[in-house]
Scaffold this motif. Structure first.
Motif, PDB file in Angstrom:
ATOM      1  N   UNK A  81     -42.821  -8.211  -8.121  1.00 32.70           N
ATOM      2  CA  UNK A  81     -43.703  -8.739  -9.166  1.00 32.70           C
ATOM      3  C   UNK A  81     -44.986  -9.305  -8.563  1.00 32.70           C
ATOM      4  N   UNK A  82     -46.132  -8.994  -9.232  1.00 31.34           N
ATOM      5  CA  UNK A  82     -47.402  -9.647  -8.935  1.00 31.34           C
ATOM      6  C   UNK A  82     -48.017  -9.266  -7.609  1.00 31.34           C
ATOM      7  N   UNK A  83     -48.853 -10.178  -7.076  1.00 30.19           N
ATOM      8  CA  UNK A  83     -49.499  -9.971  -5.787  1.00 30.19           C
ATOM      9  C   UNK A  83     -51.008  -9.825  -5.916  1.00 30.19           C
ATOM     10  N   UNK A  84     -51.652  -9.598  -4.773  1.00 32.81           N
ATOM     11  CA  UNK A  84     -53.112  -9.468  -4.724  1.00 32.81           C
ATOM     12  C   UNK A  84     -53.504  -8.390  -3.722  1.00 32.81           C
ATOM     13  N   UNK A  85     -54.726  -7.898  -3.875  1.00 28.34           N
ATOM     14  CA  UNK A  85     -55.281  -6.938  -2.926  1.00 28.34           C
ATOM     15  C   UNK A  85     -56.760  -7.258  -2.739  1.00 28.34           C
ATOM     16  N   UNK A  86     -57.225  -7.221  -1.489  1.00 27.73           N
ATOM     17  CA  UNK A  86     -58.613  -7.513  -1.155  1.00 27.73           C
ATOM     18  C   UNK A  86     -59.170  -6.349  -0.360  1.00 27.73           C
ATOM     19  N   UNK A  87     -60.288  -5.760  -0.822  1.00 28.55           N
ATOM     20  CA  UNK A  87     -60.833  -4.563  -0.170  1.00 28.55           C
ATOM     21  C   UNK A  87     -62.086  -4.850   0.652  1.00 28.55           C
ATOM     22  N   UNK A  88     -62.350  -6.114   0.952  1.00 27.02           N
ATOM     23  CA  UNK A  88     -63.533  -6.464   1.717  1.00 27.02           C
ATOM     24  C   UNK A  88     -64.645  -7.026   0.865  1.00 27.02           C
ATOM     25  N   UNK A  89     -64.615  -6.729  -0.433  1.00 25.47           N
ATOM     26  CA  UNK A  89     -65.639  -7.236  -1.352  1.00 25.47           C
ATOM     27  C   UNK A  89     -65.044  -7.893  -2.584  1.00 25.47           C
ATOM     28  N   UNK A  90     -63.917  -7.386  -3.051  1.00 28.17           N
ATOM     29  CA  UNK A  90     -63.383  -7.836  -4.330  1.00 28.17           C
ATOM     30  C   UNK A  90     -61.894  -8.110  -4.233  1.00 28.17           C
ATOM     31  N   UNK A  91     -61.454  -9.132  -4.988  1.00 25.87           N
ATOM     32  CA  UNK A  91     -60.045  -9.498  -5.048  1.00 25.87           C
ATOM     33  C   UNK A  91     -59.444  -8.981  -6.347  1.00 25.87           C
ATOM     34  N   UNK A  92     -58.300  -8.311  -6.231  1.00 28.34           N
ATOM     35  CA  UNK A  92     -57.578  -7.822  -7.401  1.00 28.34           C
ATOM     36  C   UNK A  92     -56.246  -8.574  -7.504  1.00 28.34           C
ATOM     37  N   UNK A  93     -55.939  -9.088  -8.683  1.00 26.92           N
ATOM     38  CA  UNK A  93     -54.677  -9.789  -8.930  1.00 26.92           C
ATOM     39  C   UNK A  93     -53.808  -8.946  -9.861  1.00 26.92           C
ATOM     40  N   UNK A  94     -52.478  -9.038  -9.679  1.00 28.09           N
ATOM     41  CA  UNK A  94     -51.552  -8.202 -10.447  1.00 28.09           C
ATOM     42  C   UNK A  94     -50.479  -9.059 -11.125  1.00 28.09           C
ATOM     43  N   UNK A  95     -49.952  -8.529 -12.240  1.00 30.22           N
ATOM     44  CA  UNK A  95     -48.743  -9.093 -12.838  1.00 30.22           C
ATOM     45  C   UNK A  95     -47.811  -7.975 -13.271  1.00 30.22           C
ATOM     46  N   UNK A  96     -47.942  -6.813 -12.616  1.00 34.28           N
ATOM     47  CA  UNK A  96     -47.069  -5.703 -12.956  1.00 34.28           C
ATOM     48  C   UNK A  96     -45.700  -5.871 -12.294  1.00 34.28           C
ATOM     49  N   UNK A  97     -44.739  -5.163 -12.852  1.00 32.09           N
ATOM     50  CA  UNK A  97     -43.339  -5.304 -12.444  1.00 32.09           C
ATOM     51  C   UNK A  97     -42.817  -3.936 -12.020  1.00 32.09           C
ATOM     52  N   UNK A  98     -42.289  -3.864 -10.791  1.00 35.05           N
ATOM     53  CA  UNK A  98     -41.750  -2.613 -10.268  1.00 35.05           C
ATOM     54  C   UNK A  98     -40.271  -2.780  -9.931  1.00 35.05           C
ATOM     55  N   UNK A  99     -39.537  -1.695 -10.113  1.00 35.15           N
ATOM     56  CA  UNK A  99     -38.114  -1.656  -9.752  1.00 35.15           C
ATOM     57  C   UNK A  99     -37.935  -0.588  -8.671  1.00 35.15           C
ATOM     58  N   UNK A 100     -37.309  -0.961  -7.550  1.00 31.60           N
ATOM     59  CA  UNK A 100     -36.971   0.005  -6.510  1.00 31.60           C
ATOM     60  C   UNK A 100     -35.491   0.318  -6.618  1.00 31.60           C
ATOM     61  N   UNK A 101     -35.179   1.592  -6.893  1.00 30.33           N
ATOM     62  CA  UNK A 101     -33.785   2.036  -6.998  1.00 30.33           C
ATOM     63  C   UNK A 101     -33.307   2.414  -5.597  1.00 30.33           C
ATOM     64  N   UNK A 102     -32.408   1.623  -5.065  1.00 24.33           N
ATOM     65  CA  UNK A 102     -32.002   1.759  -3.666  1.00 24.33           C
ATOM     66  C   UNK A 102     -31.339   3.111  -3.404  1.00 24.33           C
ATOM     67  N   UNK A 103     -30.392   3.503  -4.271  1.00 22.16           N
ATOM     68  CA  UNK A 103     -29.652   4.743  -4.020  1.00 22.16           C
ATOM     69  C   UNK A 103     -30.535   5.975  -4.144  1.00 22.16           C
ATOM     70  N   UNK A 104     -31.483   5.943  -5.063  1.00 21.40           N
ATOM     71  CA  UNK A 104     -32.365   7.088  -5.277  1.00 21.40           C
ATOM     72  C   UNK A 104     -33.595   7.061  -4.369  1.00 21.40           C
ATOM     73  N   UNK A 105     -33.844   5.918  -3.716  1.00 25.05           N
ATOM     74  CA  UNK A 105     -35.054   5.734  -2.919  1.00 25.05           C
ATOM     75  C   UNK A 105     -36.287   6.097  -3.749  1.00 25.05           C
ATOM     76  N   UNK A 106     -36.373   5.492  -4.951  1.00 25.19           N
ATOM     77  CA  UNK A 106     -37.470   5.805  -5.861  1.00 25.19           C
ATOM     78  C   UNK A 106     -37.932   4.526  -6.566  1.00 25.19           C
ATOM     79  N   UNK A 107     -39.176   4.547  -7.069  1.00 28.76           N
ATOM     80  CA  UNK A 107     -39.776   3.411  -7.760  1.00 28.76           C
ATOM     81  C   UNK A 107     -39.919   3.715  -9.247  1.00 28.76           C
ATOM     82  N   UNK A 108     -39.847   2.664 -10.054  1.00 30.04           N
ATOM     83  CA  UNK A 108     -40.121   2.752 -11.479  1.00 30.04           C
ATOM     84  C   UNK A 108     -40.962   1.548 -11.884  1.00 30.04           C
TER      85      UNK A 108
END
Length: 576
Positions: A81-108
């Motif tokens: 959940x969430x996090x930030x990214x900085x590309x040298x000029x701009x800061x991006x903030x997140x509130x998206x939610x990801x699920x990592x399925x361990x057995x399938x080795x896949x993201x949703x």
């Protein structure tokens, strides 16, 4: 007045000073946070358009820092959940939610209506109640230029069974902060430490708050004894008995006007619950003096619970300030802390089973050749530090420090037929791939397997944000497994804006011709300007390191040294 009275008086004085400082920081930060509230409200209006739950398969999350990664209490899933990214000029903030399925080795990606506002440097904890709950407290929102900060003090719960977000509005909770730590322990959420920063002031905390998961009420603890100094980014681990262990962290103090001094803490404390089961629990602090091999001083490390009553520490960074620069030494090592024995020790990987068998057969052959005579075996090798320099496309030199653990001694046991069939093809094995050195990685443990996602390291003034995924079986301790490689195309580092470059060109343009004396004065002026820019760059670099060590990624844009300028930076994978 006795010693106890003096200590009590000193403690009350420190509390008053802290209260005054907190009031001062809060007052100055109010205007700054009011400016950001409008931006946060704008983002929330966009989130309000979500009306239904949508789960869709997707590529891995984009590179980001200071998000949270937790293991689902009932399913073979990891929740990001969430996090930030900085590309040298701009800061991006997140509130998206990801699920990592361990057995399938896949993201949703999971889109749920009414999520918490975008944030980073928050804390998350999972509990198995009602099919699983993910609790989130605090964190930070930064303006796009990374120069203003809003510190949250809200509490949210994600009901994993029904896939619904809920904000819990309970009075008496901790003040707004980032870089704090929170754990779930015996039907409570326990929050410790953190920091709050405005444009000119900052404050670090060492207070302890608990949230009761049954009554939904906050309480501020007043433990007896001498506890840790104020700090952020520390290790916080619950014990099976319901106690809390605090290790390390970072803080800074203002020693005089515009001069701050940072401290890497390496002390360790136990917060013990006494009188459990009574109407009101009593808590007390005591200092721990662990034995064994302690981790070298560092900040930005990641922690997780490990099997066999242990917790682990992974990675981190130690900054070395020189006259002209600040160099960060990044780590990818693992240290275990045995809570029962109060002992630290470094992790040692055994290598693949086929390699273990080769070593065992070699020892048996040497023993046979010795004709029954006692064979003097060399002592086990300790960790080997490898320093490697890689050169990017634009000539930037990247220094990678890698710690290769020494091979652990194998127990002399005969290999099974299944093990013999597992013999790898192609002869001698190569060096196992390990996560490259990094700080601020997200870690989680599920079924005794450690998962390490992302993190960051630096090349000069550049910040390289990772999104790779590795795992390590903590029961076998054989070798790392790469689940997701880093995609170099996701790495972006922007130059200074064109307007800045035009301003610089305008500054250096002058009238043609002129006296030699004027030329000399212009050269001196240019030298002074270059010196000022270099000082400013170093100061911003130091501020960046301070916030990174406080469990935050960066502190806005800085001037990039000409030798490090490039349109884009592509990460080169470090291999030993």
């Amino acid at each position: 007045m006795g010693k106890k009275g003096k200590r009590d008086k000193k403690g009350k004085g420190a509390e008053k000073t802290l209260a005054k400082l907190e009031k001062k920081v809060s007052r100055r930060a109010k205007k700054e946070e009011e400016d950001l509230e409008a931006l946060i409200a704008e983002f929330q209006s966009l989130d309000a358009k979500k009306t239904q739950v949508i789960e869709s398969s997707c590529p891995p999350p984009s590179p980001r820092l200071n998000c949270s990664l937790c293991a689902h209490p009932e399913r073979d899933e990891l929740i990001l959940f969430g996090g930030e990214y900085f590309n040298g000029q701009k800061t991006y903030l997140y509130n998206d939610l990801y699920i990592y399925h361990i057995r399938k080795n896949s993201w949703a990606k999971l889109d749920i209506p009414n999520p918490p506002p975008r944030r980073c440097a928050h804390q998350a904890a999972v509990v198995p109640t009602a099919g699983g709950q993910l609790w989130i407290f605090g964190g930070e929102f930064a303006s796009p230029n990374g120069e203003q900060f809003y510190h949250y003090k809200d509490l949210w719960v994600l009901h994993l069974a029904t896939k619904t977000w809920e904000q819990i509005k309970a009075p008496g909770g901790p003040s707004g902060r980032s870089g704090h730590r929170m754990v779930a322990c015996k039907r409570q959420l326990i929050v410790f430490g953190g920091f709050h920063e405005s444009a000119r002031d900052f404050i670090y905390y060492n207070d302890v708050h608990t949230f009761n998961l049954d009554s939904f009420t906050w309480s501020k603890l007043a433990p007896a004894g001498v506890g840790p100094a104020p700090r952020s980014g520390c290790q916080m681990t619950p014990t099976p008995e319901g106690n809390i262990i605090i290790y390390g962290g970072y803080s800074k103090q203002r020693i005089k006007k515009d001069v701050d001094k940072g401290t890497l803490h390496t002390d360790m404390f136990l917060l013990k619950a006494e009188g459990a089961g009574k109407e009101e629990d009593r808590w007390s602090w005591s200092r721990l003096s662990p034995s064994g091999v302690k981790p070298p001083p560092r900040s930005g490390f990641s922690v997780a619970a490990a099997p066999n009553n242990r917790c682990l520490l992974f990675g981190g960074v130690q900054d070395e300030e020189e006259e002209e620069s600040i160099q960060g030494d990044f780590f990818n090592d693992i240290y275990f802390y045995d809570m029962g024995k109060n002992r630290w020790f470094p992790a040692q990987l055994k290598g693949p089973r086929s390699e273990q068998r080769r070593r065992r057969r070699g020892r048996q052959a040497e023993a046979g050749a010795a004709g029954g005579q006692e064979l003097q075996l060399p002592p086990p090798q300790g960790p080997l530090e490898i320093v490697k320099e890689l050169v990017a496309e634009d000539g930037t030199v990247m220094t990678i420090k890698q710690l290769i653990p020494g091979a652990a001694e194998d127990k002399d046991r005969p290999g099974s037929e299944e093990e013999e069939e597992e013999e790898e093809e192609g002869g001698a094995p190569g060096q196992p791939l390990e996560p490259c050195p990094r700080c601020s990685a997200m870690v989680a443990v599920k079924h005794g397997v450690l998962y390490v996602y992302g993190g960051m390291f630096e090349v000069g003034d550049r910040q390289v944000t990772l999104s790779d995924l590795h795992c390590l079986d903590l029961h076998r301790m054989e070798q790392w497994k790469v689940l997701l490689e880093m995609d170099p195309k996701t790495q972006e580092w922007l130059e200074e804006s064109e307007s800045d470059e035009e301003e610089e060109d305008d500054d250096v343009e002058g009238a043609e011709g002129g006296e030699e004396e004027e030329e000399s004065s212009e050269e001196e002026s240019e030298d002074e300007e270059a010196l000022c820019l270099e000082r400013e760059r170093k100061e911003k670099r130091k501020q960046s390191c301070d916030r990174r060590e406080s469990d935050h990624g960066h502190v806005g844009s800085w001037n990039i040294h000409p030798a490090l300028q490039s349109a884009k930076y592509y990460m080169l994978r470090a291999q030993a």
